[in-house]
Design a protein around this motif. Structure first.
Motif: not given
Length: 472
Positions: A58, A207-208, A210, A217, A243, A245, A250-251, A254, A313
């Motif tokens: 992060k 949440n993420f 990419i 995600c 948010k 990554a 990497h996701v 996390l 997160l």
């Protein structure tokens, strides 16, 4: 809703403490969450290493935010998505509403998203005349009750199941006949099923994001997000620019940290990746896929000493372990984000003048940082807000005078020891059966809890006595 509309922090706290069912409702959920998280961490020998890796991932993204935002936009556009940029909450809401109007949307389903709450999207949709349907079970409860979310993972944390059952009996066409959880879930499923099918637009958070694929995600435990994002012809993602990554690898790091910290599970029931609209031959999916990337103060946080907070997160572990949150719940904090992370974020989002009380509500015991999956130094950040409040003259005159008096005594040890000795002996006179139930000029300390009777001597008196004894 403004802090003025919600009332003073002290008033909100008193209301929460006077609520006879609130603490029960909070402890039912946070107590279970603490137990499950502890078990999940204990079963993962490399948790500390993963935590350090998550922090470094992060931090790397935040330091190179411009690069990863550019890469994400390029790859998202290549997938067929449409990318929009919003500097403020108002701009983000306007973009979402314009997309809805362009699609002639009459009904919108929304998966749980704290960013949506942050920018005021539910209110904006309601005011536009578009029918808003909250599809997360807890958000469904909050919408029916006309509440605000009180926790970032469990928005209806403040409601007992008995209260929820009564709410469903009032609003559902085929309500539950008891407060059994499975029966109530079935009632909500019946109520929401047709709403999913009728929606023109589905709105989710992320949440993420990419960077190397332009994918998104989304993590849920109910499957409502999948119905929200797959069935309507238009899918809108609202996401904060932090948010990001770098890659799927990497996701996954996390994700393992997020889920264990949030619910104590190895992985959520639904972890879904979206990339662009439906392609020829795809059996389902939206015809249009929009991503709204939102700043809303994040670059100011980056430049203003709050870069550590951009690691968050949104797992909720800090509030589950916070001794203050567990007493007063989320609504008392006044902002969108409650608990320790909210006490840091709300002054950044709403202004320190309106939210200075939040930093002072923390005991600084450090448990929030201990359980944070990316090691955010929350106590340090809260002390920073306290120091800034003092520098800017926002503290009440009585507080400044009291601290000035204390500082004078601390600079004169003899006077300080006399004052401490007098205070201890005076407090002992108010004790009954070993406890102090009421203390003059200290209503805020004794109104909702009792103090133990202090020792007969102060620490310094006891230390001096023991040192004399050793010399003898």
């Amino acid at each position: 809703m403004s802090h003025e509309a919600l009332g003073l922090f002290e008033t909100r706290v008193e209301k929460a403490l006077a609520n006879p069912t609130l603490k029960t409702a909070i402890e039912r959920t946070t107590g279970t969450a603490r137990e499950k998280r502890a078990a999940a961490v204990a079963e993962w020998p490399d948790f500390a290493k993963a935590r350090d890796l998550g922090r470094r991932i992060k931090d790397h993204v935040v330091r190179n935010l411009d690069y990863y935002l550019t890469e994400f936009e390029r790859n998202a556009l290549a997938s067929g998505a449409k990318v929009h940029w919003a500097t403020s909450a108002d701009e983000a809401c306007r973009i979402v509403l314009d997309i809805c109007r362009a699609g002639e949307a009459k009904s919108v389903t929304r998966s749980k998203s704290m960013l949506g709450e942050e920018i005021g999207l539910p209110q904006a949709l309601d005011e536009s005349g578009i029918r808003r349907v909250e599809t997360d079970l807890a958000e469904h409860i909050v919408q029916l009750a006309g509440d605000r979310p009180s926790h970032i993972i469990w928005p209806a944390l403040h409601r007992t199941r008995e209260e929820v059952s009564a709410l469903f009996r009032t609003h559902h066409q085929r309500p539950p006949n008891n407060d059994d959880v499975a029966t109530m879930v079935a009632s909500a499923r019946r109520e929401l099923r047709q709403r999913f099918l009728d929606a023109d637009v589905g709105i989710s958070g992320a949440n993420f994001l990419i960077a190397d694929t332009g994918g998104v995600c989304v993590v849920t435990n109910e499957g409502n997000a999948e119905l929200t994002t797959t069935l309507p012809r238009v899918h809108i993602v609202t996401a904060g620019i932090e948010k990001l990554a770098p890659s799927m690898q990497h996701v996954m790091v996390l994700l393992r940290l997020l889920v264990r910290s949030a619910t104590g599970a190895d992985i959520t029931q639904y972890t879904t990746f979206h990339r662009g609209p439906k392609r020829p031959g795809d059996p389902d999916g939206p015809e249009e896929f929009h991503i709204v990337l939102i700043d809303n103060g994040r670059t100011e946080m980056l430049a203003g000493g709050l870069a550590d907070m951009l690691r968050c997160l949104r797992c909720g572990a800090c509030m589950n372990h916070c001794v203050v949150f567990r007493q007063i719940g989320g609504h008392a904090y006044g902002g969108v984000y409650p608990g320790p992370m909210g006490a840091v974020l709300t002054p950044a989002l709403d202004g320190l003048k309106e939210a200075r009380d939040l930093a002072h509500a923390c005991t600084l015991n450090g448990s929030c940082q201990e359980v944070c999956p990316v090691d955010i130094p929350l106590p340090t950040l809260l002390r920073g807000w306290r120091e800034k409040s003092w520098r800017e003259g926002l503290e009440p005159r009585t507080t400044r005078s009291a601290l000035g008096l204390w500082a004078f005594g601390a600079r004169h040890p003899f006077l300080y020891r006399i004052g401490a000795a007098v205070a201890v002996r005076a407090m002992r006179r108010f004790s009954r059966n070993g406890w102090i139930k009421s203390l003059p000029l200290a209503k805020g300390w004794t109104q909702y809890r009792d103090f133990p009777k202090p020792a007969a001597r102060t620490f310094m008196e006891e230390l001096s006595a023991r040192q004399r004894g050793r010399r003898i």
